[in-house]
Design an enzyme around this catalytic site. Structure first.
Site, short mmCIF file in Angstrom:
data_model
loop_
_atom_site.label_atom_id
_atom_site.label_comp_id
_atom_site.label_asym_id
_atom_site.label_seq_id
_atom_site.Cartn_x
_atom_site.Cartn_y
_atom_site.Cartn_z
N GLY A 5 0.82 -1.20 0.00
CA GLY A 5 0.00 0.00 0.00
C GLY A 5 0.86 1.25 0.00
N GLU A 164 -18.76 17.55 4.02
CA GLU A 164 -18.08 18.22 2.91
C GLU A 164 -18.81 17.97 1.59
OE1 GLU A 164 -13.64 18.42 4.90
OE2 GLU A 164 -14.06 16.75 3.58
N ALA A 309 -5.32 10.59 8.19
CA ALA A 309 -4.03 10.60 7.49
C ALA A 309 -2.84 10.81 8.44
CB ALA A 309 -4.07 11.67 6.40
C1 LIG Z 1 -13.29 10.72 1.20
C2 LIG Z 1 -12.27 10.69 2.30
C3 LIG Z 1 -11.93 11.88 2.98
C4 LIG Z 1 -10.99 11.88 4.01
N1 LIG Z 1 -10.69 13.06 4.62
C5 LIG Z 1 -9.71 13.08 5.56
C6 LIG Z 1 -9.31 14.31 6.13
O1 LIG Z 1 -9.84 15.38 5.82
N2 LIG Z 1 -8.30 14.29 7.06
C7 LIG Z 1 -7.69 13.11 7.42
O2 LIG Z 1 -6.77 13.14 8.24
N3 LIG Z 1 -8.07 11.94 6.91
C8 LIG Z 1 -9.06 11.89 5.98
N4 LIG Z 1 -9.44 10.69 5.42
C9 LIG Z 1 -8.85 9.45 5.96
C10 LIG Z 1 -7.47 9.21 5.42
O3 LIG Z 1 -7.48 9.36 4.02
C11 LIG Z 1 -7.04 7.81 5.82
O4 LIG Z 1 -7.04 7.73 7.24
C12 LIG Z 1 -5.66 7.48 5.30
O5 LIG Z 1 -5.68 7.48 3.89
C13 LIG Z 1 -5.19 6.12 5.81
O6 LIG Z 1 -3.93 5.85 5.28
P1 LIG Z 1 -3.50 4.35 4.96
O7 LIG Z 1 -2.07 4.41 4.54
O8 LIG Z 1 -3.87 3.48 6.10
O9 LIG Z 1 -4.43 3.89 3.77
P2 LIG Z 1 -4.68 4.57 2.35
O10 LIG Z 1 -4.16 5.94 2.29
O11 LIG Z 1 -6.11 4.32 2.05
O12 LIG Z 1 -3.78 3.68 1.36
C14 LIG Z 1 -4.02 2.33 1.15
C15 LIG Z 1 -3.26 1.94 -0.10
O13 LIG Z 1 -3.26 0.52 -0.19
C16 LIG Z 1 -3.57 0.12 -1.51
N5 LIG Z 1 -4.20 -1.19 -1.43
C17 LIG Z 1 -5.33 -1.52 -0.78
N6 LIG Z 1 -5.59 -2.84 -0.91
C18 LIG Z 1 -4.60 -3.34 -1.68
C19 LIG Z 1 -4.31 -4.64 -2.18
N7 LIG Z 1 -5.09 -5.70 -1.91
N8 LIG Z 1 -3.22 -4.81 -2.95
C20 LIG Z 1 -2.40 -3.76 -3.25
N9 LIG Z 1 -2.63 -2.51 -2.80
C21 LIG Z 1 -3.71 -2.30 -2.01
C22 LIG Z 1 -4.50 1.22 -2.03
O14 LIG Z 1 -4.47 1.28 -3.44
C23 LIG Z 1 -3.90 2.46 -1.37
O15 LIG Z 1 -2.93 3.07 -2.19
C24 LIG Z 1 -10.37 10.66 4.39
C25 LIG Z 1 -10.71 9.48 3.73
C26 LIG Z 1 -11.64 9.50 2.70
C27 LIG Z 1 -11.99 8.22 1.98
#
Ligand SMILES: Cc1cc2nc3c(=O)[nH]c(=O)nc-3n(C[C@H](O)[C@H](O)[C@H](O)COP(=O)(O)OP(=O)(O)OC[C@H]3O[C@@H](n4cnc5c(N)ncnc54)[C@H](O)[C@@H]3O)c2cc1C
Length: 418
Positions: A5, A164, A309
């Site tokens: 990811g 939003e 995030a």
């Molecule tokens: C619409 C929306 C608005 C948001 N607004 C905010 C905000 O204003 N402020 C804030 O702090 N947070 C916000 N968030 C939450 C924030 O985006 C997440 O908490 C953050 O992205 C989590 O990071 P992560 O690295 O855990 O996962 P992610 O950033 O979701 O990354 C996961 C990655 O894993 C990859 N992946 C998933 N499954 C697989 C697989 N099986 N094989 C290969 N790759 C895979 C995906 O393609 C992705 O690139 C928001 C989320 C959404 C959906």
């Protein structure tokens, strides 16, 4: 080190390992890193998809110890220390799982065909198409009931994404599209925000929730509190005993962690987050770490950290530093502690709410800070400039430059597909 990811957590880990004596492989099913907090602006035609996404290869291109692989992960063989992909296996010494979360319908998966969530670029462009097409269909409709239905928009979920989205759809209708149609007046569009809790933005202080509520109402959003959706179909939404006929339902009501818990056979909570140890490793597998939205971690008072995030980024950084230390000293230990940076949400083009420690802000100043922070946090100079320029243009002209209807009527790829 294999990192699954390239979202906020995985990318932070990969970049923080640039000087460590390790080889890094980042595997993602998409070739881009996505800035999810601004997805709603793509869905409502304020920004173009490439303004908020950046190719992973270009982000890591200059990092000599990092390679990138485009592939979908389907499992992990902890005993053999291998990651399972569709057609092959990849060996690891240390594994960092940062595969995020997806939207969830909590036992009502059939609603997905009618109520669309917002998680990927494809979701955002699909919703943009649905929203813009709704106005086109209303313009073409010959009977008032069908016209009314196309001009009704329902957003389910009163957290930051729902708030939003509701504000942005309302502004699209009242400002950007106001003069573009002849048979209909887009300003007559109705946006209903359905929230099961007694207030919107429940993770914020009550005063900020009230400020956001008031602002949305001034904008014309109809807010239904303590209301539960009991059905979604092609013609609308059932909310407890009430019914709203609508052609566009946006789902912002819940998320489920990626299936990493199943891959690992690890203990998870009700939304699939893996229970990790204080150093973010998985019990029984000291070389496997789970971070971000896929992990269940707690603050000092034992409360679960939210899916944000900054949480994912700080966890990515923490694991990278631990692994770098372990490359020198295999006995190195650590304990993750989150440093909160607050909660932020926008309500339309001139208002936001911010809660950071003792600071509580709402209104235009909060909106200005929110805008600056998001431009700063975007990855890539081009994206920062493009977003700043689009916002300045939208602000002055009330226009939305990305009002393109693209794609077809089929749902975007299923949630678990590439
Ligand atoms: C619409 C929306 C608005 C948001 N607004 C905010 C905000 O204003 N402020 C804030 O702090 N947070 C916000 N968030 C939450 C924030 O985006 C997440 O908490 C953050 O992205 C989590 O990071 P992560 O690295 O855990 O996962 P992610 O950033 O979701 O990354 C996961 C990655 O894993 C990859 N992946 C998933 N499954 C697989 C697989 N099986 N094989 C290969 N790759 C895979 C995906 O393609 C992705 O690139 C928001 C989320 C959404 C959906």
């Amino acid at each position: 080190v294999v990192i699954l990811g390239a979202g906020f957590g995985g990318l932070a880990a990969a970049r923080a390992l640039r000087h460590a004596r390790v080889e890094v492989l980042v595997i993602d099913r998409h070739n881009y890193h996505l800035f999810q907090p601004l997805l709603y602006q793509v869905a409502t035609a304020g920004l173009a998809p490439n303004d908020i996404a950046q190719p992973i290869r270009s982000i890591l291109g200059r990092q000599d110890n990092a390679a990138v692989m485009l592939a979908k992960v389907t499992g992990v063989d902890v005993a053999r220390k291998q990651v399972l992909l569709d057609d092959r296996r990849v060996a690891y010494d240390d594994l960092v799982i940062a595969t995020g979360a997806r939207h969830a319908y909590f036992g009502h998966d059939d609603w997905e065909a009618h109520a669309h969530g917002l998680k990927r670029i494809d979701d955002a462009t699909f919703l943009r198409r649905k929203i813009l097409l709704a106005f086109e269909r209303a313009e073409a409709a010959t009977d008032p009931a069908s016209r009314r239905r196309w001009l009704n928009f329902v957003v389910v979920g009163g957290g930051p994404t729902g708030v939003e989205m509701a504000g942005a759809i309302m502004e699209l209708a009242r400002r950007a599209l106001a003069a573009d149609f002849r048979a209909i007046d887009p300003r007559e569009a109705r946006v209903t925000l359905v929230q099961s809790a007694p207030r919107i933005l429940p993770s914020f202080a009550p005063g900020l929730s009230r400020a956001a509520h008031r602002r949305l109402e001034v904008m014309g959003v109809d807010i239904r509190l303590s209301s539960r959706v009991t059905g979604c179909d092609a013609l609308g939404v059932s909310i407890d005993a009430a019914r709203i006929e609508s052609g566009t339902i946006v789902w912002a009501a819940g998320v489920m962690a990626s299936p990493a818990g199943q891959w690992l056979g690890a203990e998870t909570d009700a939304v699939g987050r893996v229970r990790v140890r204080p150093d973010l490793s998985v019990p029984g597998a000291a070389n496997v770490f789970v971070i971000g939205d896929t992990a269940l971690t707690q603050d000092r008072r034992g409360r679960a950290l939210p899916g944000l995030a900054p949480v994912a980024k700080q966890q990515g950084l923490f694991v990278a530093r631990l692994l770098a230390r372990r490359a020198r000293n295999p006995k190195a230990r650590g304990r993750f502690a989150y440093r909160g940076v607050g909660l932020w949400a926008t309500i339309g083009r001139r208002s936001a709410v911010i809660q950071a420690g003792p600071v509580r802000l709402s209104g235009p100043i909060a909106w200005g800070l929110w805008s600056l922070a998001h431009i700063y946090l975007l990855i890539g100079f081009r994206n920062k400039v493009a977003v700043a320029a689009s916002w300045a243009w939208n602000y002055v002209t009330f226009q939305r430059g990305a009002r393109l209807i693209t794609g077809d009527d089929s749902n975007p790829a299923p949630r678990d597909a590439m």
